[in-house]
Enzyme design. Structure first.
Site, PDB file in Angstrom:
ATOM      1  N   ASP A   7     -55.110 -37.170 -31.051  1.00 60.40           N
ATOM      2  CA  ASP A   7     -55.011 -38.589 -31.395  1.00 60.40           C
ATOM      3  C   ASP A   7     -55.842 -38.832 -32.651  1.00 60.40           C
ATOM      4  O   ASP A   7     -57.063 -38.928 -32.596  1.00 60.40           O
ATOM      5  CB  ASP A   7     -55.518 -39.457 -30.246  1.00 60.40           C
ATOM      6  CG  ASP A   7     -55.293 -40.953 -30.502  1.00 60.40           C
ATOM      7  OD1 ASP A   7     -54.901 -41.308 -31.639  1.00 60.40           O
ATOM      8  OD2 ASP A   7     -55.507 -41.750 -29.581  1.00 60.40           O
TER       9      ASP A   7
ATOM     10  N   SER B 248     -54.825 -48.472 -26.521  1.00 62.52           N
ATOM     11  CA  SER B 248     -55.307 -48.666 -27.883  1.00 62.52           C
ATOM     12  C   SER B 248     -56.174 -49.931 -27.946  1.00 62.52           C
ATOM     13  O   SER B 248     -57.215 -49.979 -27.302  1.00 62.52           O
ATOM     14  CB  SER B 248     -54.123 -48.714 -28.860  1.00 62.52           C
ATOM     15  OG  SER B 248     -54.561 -48.595 -30.186  1.00 62.52           O
TER      16      SER B 248
ATOM     17  N   HIS C  58     -51.630 -40.313 -30.056  1.00 62.04           N
ATOM     18  CA  HIS C  58     -51.841 -41.712 -29.694  1.00 62.04           C
ATOM     19  C   HIS C  58     -50.713 -42.248 -28.811  1.00 62.04           C
ATOM     20  O   HIS C  58     -50.869 -43.280 -28.172  1.00 62.04           O
ATOM     21  CB  HIS C  58     -51.963 -42.553 -30.964  1.00 62.04           C
ATOM     22  CG  HIS C  58     -52.594 -43.891 -30.747  1.00 62.04           C
ATOM     23  ND1 HIS C  58     -53.873 -44.041 -30.244  1.00 62.04           N
ATOM     24  CD2 HIS C  58     -52.123 -45.155 -30.939  1.00 62.04           C
ATOM     25  CE1 HIS C  58     -54.158 -45.329 -30.164  1.00 62.04           C
ATOM     26  NE2 HIS C  58     -53.123 -46.023 -30.555  1.00 62.04           N
TER      27      HIS C  58
ATOM     28  N   TYR D 294     -52.569 -56.503 -24.229  1.00 61.67           N
ATOM     29  CA  TYR D 294     -52.865 -55.901 -25.532  1.00 61.67           C
ATOM     30  C   TYR D 294     -53.735 -56.849 -26.357  1.00 61.67           C
ATOM     31  O   TYR D 294     -54.894 -56.603 -26.571  1.00 61.67           O
ATOM     32  CB  TYR D 294     -51.570 -55.541 -26.273  1.00 61.67           C
ATOM     33  CG  TYR D 294     -51.834 -54.764 -27.548  1.00 61.67           C
ATOM     34  CD1 TYR D 294     -52.120 -53.412 -27.487  1.00 61.67           C
ATOM     35  CD2 TYR D 294     -51.818 -55.382 -28.787  1.00 61.67           C
ATOM     36  CE1 TYR D 294     -52.386 -52.678 -28.643  1.00 61.67           C
ATOM     37  CE2 TYR D 294     -52.079 -54.661 -29.952  1.00 61.67           C
ATOM     38  CZ  TYR D 294     -52.361 -53.313 -29.875  1.00 61.67           C
ATOM     39  OH  TYR D 294     -52.629 -52.608 -31.012  1.00 61.67           O
TER      40      TYR D 294
END
Length: 734
Positions: free
Chosen positions: A662, A571, A704, A490
């Protein structure tokens, strides 16, 4: 390891649907001209965009039909997912509340019971609110007296929430309905007459809108107070700041009911202003503001964005906060509102560990959790002095969902790890020494933890920074470079990736021979604010260097080889893996990029994207534009075979994943990236070396990620990992 099967039907080079390029769209960024030929894909209501999406969906379906392990994965993931799961209970008004999922329910159900030994009753079952499970209960708050439940519903994964109210005693709904709520909590006042919440103006007044499909920028967040039984139009406007339309607000009401706290944020940085309003001093209470065009008289306690302040507890005017002011690993401080210039440390910053949470419990004690090399520790401390009273032993893993109030001597603590499906402890603090007892424990039929092992290694990045990485595998594997490997990351927004249980990843490890890894790269919060800043703004490249170094470690140490190395991120993590794919296409065999931020020059123009400039920067600024253009995935797709490398070098097999609702990272990012990759690497050439597939999975009635129904999660996992298995030539082993 997943064995090599007999030859199966190969994926032939794909014929990609044509996508119009509008070469006339060119933007001038500080004297640099940047073409944007797929700007038209930014309009979700365009028929041309809908046709593009439909054609790409058909292409993806044709690929997935050839993925032999798809149905086996779906069946096995479903079987292991079918086990009871519980969240930690919480207590309000003498009653206990908790969420529970029997296994394959689309959404978890909220239960209530009068005592822990009493019969639990269903309070709210969101599965009854839609036929397909796409209405999710994403927000809930019980009044302090336990009489009312305020709850927020979102549809199809959108961030938009509609708040409703229920009487708990007879489970009857009230008429209250609050629309256009987003990025909000629900903060009840102690008298139970109503609550604070935050909302935006309606995106398009007077127009029918499929909430979550719009791209409109979210501006002018506002704080309201809602009285039970009143129409939303009569709610009290408590705070707005039209001079700063990008500010985002949060509220809290102290347990004694005397104060309302207002948090003001200008982005995603861990900083906020902090104001307070003494509710007990309002001459006519909140009712006195009905019908008046006057905001609440908030007093500025902290009026800058130098640090984060989170409320822990208060004794009248003496408040305890958790903060990173002068303490990148956080500390606890105390201030008396009568002397607001005088702040004292209650619990100083630790030399190494990151203070994650602090809860006031058992009248005069603090239950605090620390992150130590990405593993949690628990301590009981004295509230007044911060002195250590007890270390509370927990296994290597993640502590979550600590549930307890100042007056409670019993506290509930959630725990999970890579090999622990979930334990809820009940911790009795009334005795001298904390007593941890298992209250509930999840069991997964067919999962045997003794067959797996977990390691933590430390990888040297490009600048010699030590990067922690967890490695989960079957026991005693041979490090011969043959294993398929899934590397996840991430690296942003101060978010830490800590150990957690995941059925799907264990299926991959058990039945396809995967080694699963999490790289705790810079940009996250694993070592505090300095670690976060080390991977943001001008230093964002450190994130990519850390992740690439982690991948190279796995190859050089015999865990895998580039052909069998799959990288995955969601993301900001989708941005991560897309950028690493651009920078090192030779290092990976497969890329799974979920809901990624791909257009780094325009992300701030859509929905809440403007809040991310705190981590990324903004192309409106000349210096920051030059940071962004260097790694923006959309603008750095290059043909690797033209760089003097082998003609056989190509991009790895790629699946971009997005969803039509999203409204966090809007689908245009993935759609433009998809069109660009297919054009640059394939359709623009008469004969392209790019034979690895480039496809997109576009979820219908999905967002999302939050609130996604169980079946949609299983279906997506089966699709993406069967795709990975196909392109990496893996087959099933029982």
């Amino acid at each position: 390891m997943g064995s090599l099967a007999a030859p199966r039907e190969a994926l032939l080079p794909l014929s990609y649907p044509p996508a119009r390029r509008d070469e006339s769209v060119v933007d001038d960024y500080h004297g640099v001209l940047i073409a944007d030929p797929y700007r038209w894909l930014e309009d979700p209501e365009s028929e041309e965009v809908k046709e593009f999406v439909e054609r790409q969906a058909r292409l993806t379906d044709s690929v997935l039909e050839k993925c032999e392990e798809r149905e086996r994965l779906r069946r096995r993931i479903t079987a292991l997912h079918d086990h009871p799961r519980y969240d930690t209970p919480f207590k309000r008004g003498g009653k206990y509340f908790y969420f529970h999922n029997t296994g394959l329910q689309a959404q978890s159900v909220l239960y209530v019971q009068k005592d822990l030994d009493g019969e639990a009753e269903v309070l709210l079952d969101p599965n009854k609110l839609s036929d397909d499970g796409t209405v999710a209960l994403t927000l809930s708050s019980v009044s302090k007296d336990g009489k009312y439940l305020a709850y927020g519903l979102s549809s199809s994964g959108s961030d938009w929430v509609t708040v409703k109210v229920m009487r708990i005693e007879d489970k009857q709904p009230e008429l209250d309905t609050l629309s256009w709520v987003k990025f909000s909590s629900i903060s009840w006042t102690k008298d139970g007459k109503g609550f604070f919440y935050c909302r935006y103006p309606a995106p398009r007044e007077g127009h029918e809108l499929d909430a979550g499909t719009e791209n409109n920028i979210n501006l002018n967040h506002e704080v309201y107070y809602h009285f039970l039984g009143m129409d939303q139009s009569e709610d009290i406007l408590c705070w707005r700041d039209p001079e700063h339309p990008k500010y985002i607000y949060g509220t809290d009401v102290t347990d004694d009911g005397k104060y309302a706290l207002l948090y003001i944020e200008e982005g995603c940085n861990p900083t906020n202003k902090l104001y307070y309003c003494k509710l007990s001093l309002l001459p006519h209470g909140l009712e006195g503001f009905k019908g008046r065009n006057e905001m609440l008289p908030f007093i500025q306690l902290v009026d800058n964005f130098e640090a984060r302040y989170l409320f822990v507890t208060n004794d009248d005017t003496k408040f305890t906060f958790m903060t990173n002011k002068g303490a990148p690993r956080y500390k606890l401080v105390r201030v008396d509102f009568i002397e607001p210039e005088s702040w004292t440390d209650v619990l100083p910053e630790d030399d190494k560990d990151v203070l994650e949470t602090a809860s006031a419990v058992n009248n005069n004690q603090l239950l605090v959790s620390y992150l130590r090399d990405v593993k949690y520790g628990l301590q009981l401390r004295d509230l007044e002095t911060g002195a250590l009273l007890h270390e509370i032993p927990v296994d290597i893993g993640t502590v979550y969902g600590i549930s307890g109030k100042r007056e409670d001597s019993d506290v509930f603590i959630g725990f999970t790890s890579f090999l622990s499906p979930g334990i809820i402890y009940k911790c009795n603090l009334a005795a001298g020494v904390p007593e941890m007892q298992i209250f509930r424990e999840a069991f997964v039929p067919g999962f045997h933890r003794e067959n797996f092992e977990v390691k933590q290694v430390f990888v040297s990045s490009k600048d010699d920074t030590r990067i922690p990485m967890f490695i989960v595998s079957k026991k005693n594997i041979q490090l011969d470079g043959s294993h398929p490997c899934l590397l996840y990351g991430y690296g942003g927004f101060n978010i830490s990736l800590t150990p957690s249980f995941n059925v799907t990843r264990l299926v991959l490890t058990r039945n396809l021979g995967f080694v699963f890894c999490i790289a705790n790269i810079r940009g996250g919060g694993e070592y505090g604010e300095e670690w976060h800043k080390g991977g943001s703004l001008s230093k964002k490249q450190n994130c990519f260097d850390d992740f690439i170094a982690s991948a190279e470690f796995l190859v050089s140490n015999g865990y895998t080889n580039p052909r069998r190395l799959c990288i995955e991120g969601r993301s900001n993590g989708g941005l991560l893996v897309a950028t690493c794919m651009n920078q090192r296409p030779d290092l990976f065999g497969c890329v799974l990029a979920h809901v990624g931020v791909m257009d780094m020059l325009r992300f701030h123009k859509f929905t809440i994207g403007h809040a991310w400039t705190s981590d990324f920067g903004c192309s409106d600024n000349k210096e920051e534009f030059h940071w962004l253009i260097k790694y923006s995935p959309l603008h750095n797709v290059k043909r690797p075979w033209e760089k003097g490398d082998s003609h056989r070098l190509q991009y790895p097999s790629t699946m971009l994943l997005t969803a039509d609702h999203d409204d966090r990272v809007v689908p245009l990012h993935s759609l433009k990236m998809l069109a660009t990759m297919q054009y640059v690497l394939c359709t623009s050439l008469g004969s392209s070396p790019q034979s690895n597939p480039i496809i997109a999975r576009i979820e219908r009635k999905g967002g999302h990620g939050a609130g996604r129904p169980t079946q949609k999660m299983i279906d997506e996992a089966a699709d993406r990992y069967s795709f990975a298995a196909k392109v990496m030539e893996l087959s099933w082993t029982d």
